[in-house]
Design a protein around this motif. Sequence first.
Motif, mmCIF file in Angstrom:
data_model
loop_
_atom_site.group_PDB
_atom_site.id
_atom_site.type_symbol
_atom_site.label_atom_id
_atom_site.label_comp_id
_atom_site.label_asym_id
_atom_site.label_seq_id
_atom_site.Cartn_x
_atom_site.Cartn_y
_atom_site.Cartn_z
ATOM 1 N N GLY A 287 0.836 -1.200 0.000
ATOM 2 C CA GLY A 287 0.000 0.000 0.000
ATOM 3 C C GLY A 287 0.871 1.250 0.000
ATOM 4 N N ASP A 288 0.282 2.392 -0.295
ATOM 5 C CA ASP A 288 1.037 3.646 -0.328
ATOM 6 C C ASP A 288 1.663 3.969 1.035
ATOM 7 O OD1 ASP A 288 -2.020 3.943 -0.268
ATOM 8 O OD2 ASP A 288 -1.392 5.728 0.815
ATOM 9 N N GLY A 289 0.869 3.817 2.099
ATOM 10 C CA GLY A 289 1.373 4.170 3.428
ATOM 11 C C GLY A 289 2.536 3.289 3.850
ATOM 12 N N ALA A 290 2.463 2.016 3.526
ATOM 13 C CA ALA A 290 3.509 1.070 3.935
ATOM 14 C C ALA A 290 4.846 1.365 3.277
ATOM 15 C CB ALA A 290 3.069 -0.355 3.598
ATOM 16 N N ASN B 204 -1.946 2.448 -4.675
ATOM 17 C CA ASN B 204 -1.997 3.729 -3.979
ATOM 18 C C ASN B 204 -3.455 4.179 -3.899
ATOM 19 O OD1 ASN B 204 -1.843 6.323 -3.068
ATOM 20 N ND2 ASN B 204 -0.123 6.902 -4.379
ATOM 21 N N ASN B 205 -4.068 3.908 -2.735
ATOM 22 C CA ASN B 205 -5.472 4.304 -2.563
ATOM 23 C C ASN B 205 -5.582 5.669 -1.884
ATOM 24 O OD1 ASN B 205 -4.933 3.733 0.107
ATOM 25 N ND2 ASN B 205 -6.173 1.877 0.198
ATOM 26 N N GLY B 206 -4.438 6.329 -1.741
ATOM 27 C CA GLY B 206 -4.450 7.697 -1.229
ATOM 28 C C GLY B 206 -4.503 7.827 0.284
ATOM 29 N N TRP B 207 -4.595 6.692 0.961
ATOM 30 C CA TRP B 207 -4.744 6.747 2.416
ATOM 31 C C TRP B 207 -3.957 5.642 3.122
ATOM 32 C CZ3 TRP B 207 -7.256 10.810 4.477
ATOM 33 C CH2 TRP B 207 -8.146 11.499 3.660
ATOM 34 N N ALA B 208 -3.365 6.012 4.267
ATOM 35 C CA ALA B 208 -2.828 5.045 5.214
ATOM 36 C C ALA B 208 -3.698 5.221 6.460
ATOM 37 C CB ALA B 208 -1.366 5.326 5.533
ATOM 38 N N ILE B 209 -4.741 4.460 6.554
ATOM 39 C CA ILE B 209 -5.846 4.684 7.483
ATOM 40 C C ILE B 209 -6.344 6.117 7.252
ATOM 41 C CG2 ILE B 209 -6.776 4.382 9.807
ATOM 42 C CD1 ILE B 209 -4.416 2.632 10.541
HETATM 43 MG MG LIG Z 1 -3.250 3.109 1.292
#
Ligand SMILES: [Mg+2]
Length: 279
Positions: free
Chosen positions: A120-123, A149-154
């Motif tokens: 994921g993007d945040g990771a 990349n869903n634009g969010w890390a939580i």
């Molecule tokens: Mg994400």
Amino acid sequence: MLVARGIDEEARQLQKQGALDLWPSCQGQEAAQVGSALAVGPAATVFPSYREHAVALLRGMAPEQLFAQWAGRTFCGWDPRELRFFPYTMVLAAQTLHGVGYSIGQRLQGREDFVVVYIGDGATSEGDMSEAMNLAAVESASVLFVCQNNGWAISKPAEEQMRTSLAERARGFGIESVRIAGGDPETVFTACSLAAGRIREERAPYLVEIQVGRINGHTTSDAQELYRGRDDIERTRAADPVTAYAAGLSGLGLVDTDWLAGVEAEVRELRERLMKEYA
Ligand SMILES: [Mg+2]
Ligand SMILES: Cc1ncc(C[n+]2csc(CCOP(=O)(O)OP(=O)(O)O)c2C)c(N)n1
């Protein structure tokens, strides 16, 4: 994509009833997952994060096996060798080093070394990701990094976590990369097929950054309405890749209402089976 959507929705409902402990929904990310999984083929070994349910299903995992894990059942899990799909990894980015190391080890033993790492993007903010990209580059590991990349890390937006795209960052490590929109499975399939071809020809890693929308909260324990604008959520729902692709295929006359009704019936049957076992 329709089957993954139905199973995901059933899991969300069952979690609300307390039958599952938690569920990280993959709704909105089906095109990215199905397109990438079909592009790499069955020989590749997948190191997932924890949201790759559509990939798991394509790998032949029974939905019951997935549900058992998120219900915390004793002796849950799956055989990573049989499915070539490793366990979900909750420790962010740990799977990146596992995947690169596995690929190198396979090559040293003269075995199939093509590995796909989902992240994921945040990771990608974790040091493990940087180590994994550098190691993959210097060792010429046959690894396809797929960043959804869903634009969010939580609740943390991606733009507060990075100043460049992931694709640009990969190039800094000497890894070829591309950034694509993830709303259409055919776009994803084409990009990942090209990437897989490069990996096999060049014996070098590649990164595909896929921009996707997260329709639901981070998990069933997350109320995204608390930190995310209503318009943003609505826009993501309106751009739903599952309904868009079904409509697109119907418009082209490639599927008809009978075919769609057949899939719907299959999904209903699956959901009833899962409901009976878990509710
Ligand atoms: Mg994400
Ligand atoms: C090492 C580590 N730190 C923090 C967490 C808590 N955590 C779980 S998911 C998550 C956000 C991950 O965001 P991203 O990588 O973008 O994946 P997404 O959930 O959006 O698919 C965080 C911070 C964790 N699981 N592991």
